[in-house]
Design a protein around this motif. Sequence first.
Motif, short mmCIF file in Angstrom:
data_model
loop_
_atom_site.label_atom_id
_atom_site.label_comp_id
_atom_site.label_asym_id
_atom_site.label_seq_id
_atom_site.Cartn_x
_atom_site.Cartn_y
_atom_site.Cartn_z
N ARG A 1 0.82 -1.22 0.00
CA ARG A 1 0.00 0.00 0.00
C ARG A 1 0.85 1.27 0.00
O ARG A 1 0.34 2.36 -0.17
CB ARG A 1 -0.95 0.00 1.20
N VAL A 2 2.15 1.12 0.18
CA VAL A 2 3.07 2.26 0.14
C VAL A 2 3.49 2.47 -1.32
O VAL A 2 3.71 1.50 -2.05
CB VAL A 2 4.31 1.99 1.03
N SER A 3 3.60 3.71 -1.74
CA SER A 3 4.03 4.00 -3.12
C SER A 3 5.47 3.55 -3.33
O SER A 3 6.25 3.42 -2.38
CB SER A 3 3.93 5.51 -3.38
N ARG A 4 5.81 3.34 -4.60
CA ARG A 4 7.20 2.98 -4.93
C ARG A 4 8.15 3.98 -4.28
O ARG A 4 9.13 3.61 -3.66
CB ARG A 4 7.42 2.96 -6.44
N VAL A 5 7.85 5.28 -4.44
CA VAL A 5 8.57 6.34 -3.74
C VAL A 5 7.50 7.17 -3.03
O VAL A 5 6.71 7.83 -3.69
CB VAL A 5 9.40 7.22 -4.69
N GLN A 6 7.48 7.11 -1.71
CA GLN A 6 6.45 7.80 -0.93
C GLN A 6 6.82 9.27 -0.71
O GLN A 6 6.04 10.16 -0.99
CB GLN A 6 6.28 7.10 0.42
N PHE A 7 8.03 9.52 -0.21
CA PHE A 7 8.48 10.89 -0.01
C PHE A 7 10.01 10.95 -0.04
O PHE A 7 10.68 9.94 0.07
CB PHE A 7 7.92 11.52 1.28
N ALA A 8 10.51 12.17 -0.23
CA ALA A 8 11.95 12.39 -0.30
C ALA A 8 12.32 13.56 0.61
O ALA A 8 11.52 14.46 0.85
CB ALA A 8 12.37 12.69 -1.74
N LEU A 9 13.55 13.53 1.09
CA LEU A 9 14.07 14.60 1.93
C LEU A 9 15.24 15.28 1.24
O LEU A 9 16.06 14.63 0.58
CB LEU A 9 14.56 14.04 3.27
N GLN A 10 15.33 16.59 1.40
CA GLN A 10 16.45 17.37 0.84
C GLN A 10 17.05 18.17 1.98
O GLN A 10 16.35 18.89 2.68
CB GLN A 10 15.94 18.31 -0.25
N PHE A 11 18.35 18.03 2.18
CA PHE A 11 19.08 18.79 3.19
C PHE A 11 19.65 20.03 2.53
O PHE A 11 20.22 19.95 1.44
CB PHE A 11 20.21 17.90 3.74
N ASN B 1 6.36 15.22 -1.20
CA ASN B 1 5.51 14.07 -1.43
C ASN B 1 5.75 13.56 -2.85
O ASN B 1 5.56 14.29 -3.82
CB ASN B 1 4.03 14.43 -1.24
N MET B 2 6.16 12.31 -2.98
CA MET B 2 6.44 11.72 -4.28
C MET B 2 5.35 10.73 -4.72
O MET B 2 5.49 10.10 -5.75
CB MET B 2 7.79 11.00 -4.23
N SER B 3 4.29 10.62 -3.93
CA SER B 3 3.22 9.68 -4.23
C SER B 3 2.08 10.36 -4.98
O SER B 3 1.55 11.38 -4.53
CB SER B 3 2.68 9.08 -2.93
N LYS B 4 1.69 9.78 -6.11
CA LYS B 4 0.56 10.32 -6.88
C LYS B 4 -0.77 9.96 -6.24
O LYS B 4 -1.77 10.64 -6.46
CB LYS B 4 0.59 9.77 -8.32
N LYS B 5 -0.80 8.88 -5.44
CA LYS B 5 -2.07 8.38 -4.88
C LYS B 5 -2.33 8.80 -3.44
O LYS B 5 -3.47 8.90 -3.03
CB LYS B 5 -2.09 6.85 -4.97
N THR B 6 -1.29 8.99 -2.66
CA THR B 6 -1.47 9.22 -1.23
C THR B 6 -0.98 10.60 -0.83
O THR B 6 0.14 10.99 -1.15
CB THR B 6 -0.67 8.17 -0.41
N LYS B 7 -1.82 11.32 -0.12
CA LYS B 7 -1.42 12.62 0.42
C LYS B 7 -0.53 12.40 1.63
O LYS B 7 -0.65 11.40 2.33
CB LYS B 7 -2.64 13.45 0.79
#
Length: 186
Positions: free
Chosen positions: A65-75, A90-96
């Motif tokens: 149920r988790v997207s291939r890439v759910q979210f990303a962080l940038q320092f 947010n990198m997910s097209k389906k999940t907010k």
Amino acid sequence: MTSFEEAGTEETVTCLHMTFYHPCQEDKMMFRCLNFRKREQVRVDEMPKFGRDSNVCRYNLMDTRVSRVQFALQFYRKLDSSEFCFEIKNMSKKTKLLVDQTELGYLNKIDLPWKCIICFGDYQILAEIEEGESVDYFETYLHLSEAPILQERCLPSLLPIPENGISPSLFPSQGKSPMEIDENES
């Protein structure tokens, strides 16, 4: 000069502590690929991703149920400042993605507050930033929570504040149903 005097100044490192919770963790082991209780160095030019695709994501969540890439962080470092920050996208097209009270749609991004709760689906992640000085890398330190983070932490920003400023949890109603009264009534 002694070797102590010649030694380089020890540099502190920014560390992002992340505490993970999911109600089905014990049964489904969706965090089994995460390296808990060990600091991990991440180069500043990397953008660590969280999701289920182990070819793309540095931090894998074993859940369909988790997207291939759910979210990303940038320092990054703020302009004209010595302050270091993290940005979450947010990198997910389906999940907010919810960061405290802010809802992020696909490709939306915001600065990560120094302490916040990140939610998507049944996942809850408490993120806390420990400030440092290093410009070459930062660290992540992952933790696992057995109790829901939202209930466990009771962060004031997540609880509505009644008009009278008194929390209803301080005075249990003892089975009484709510009653509406006029403010002029005594």
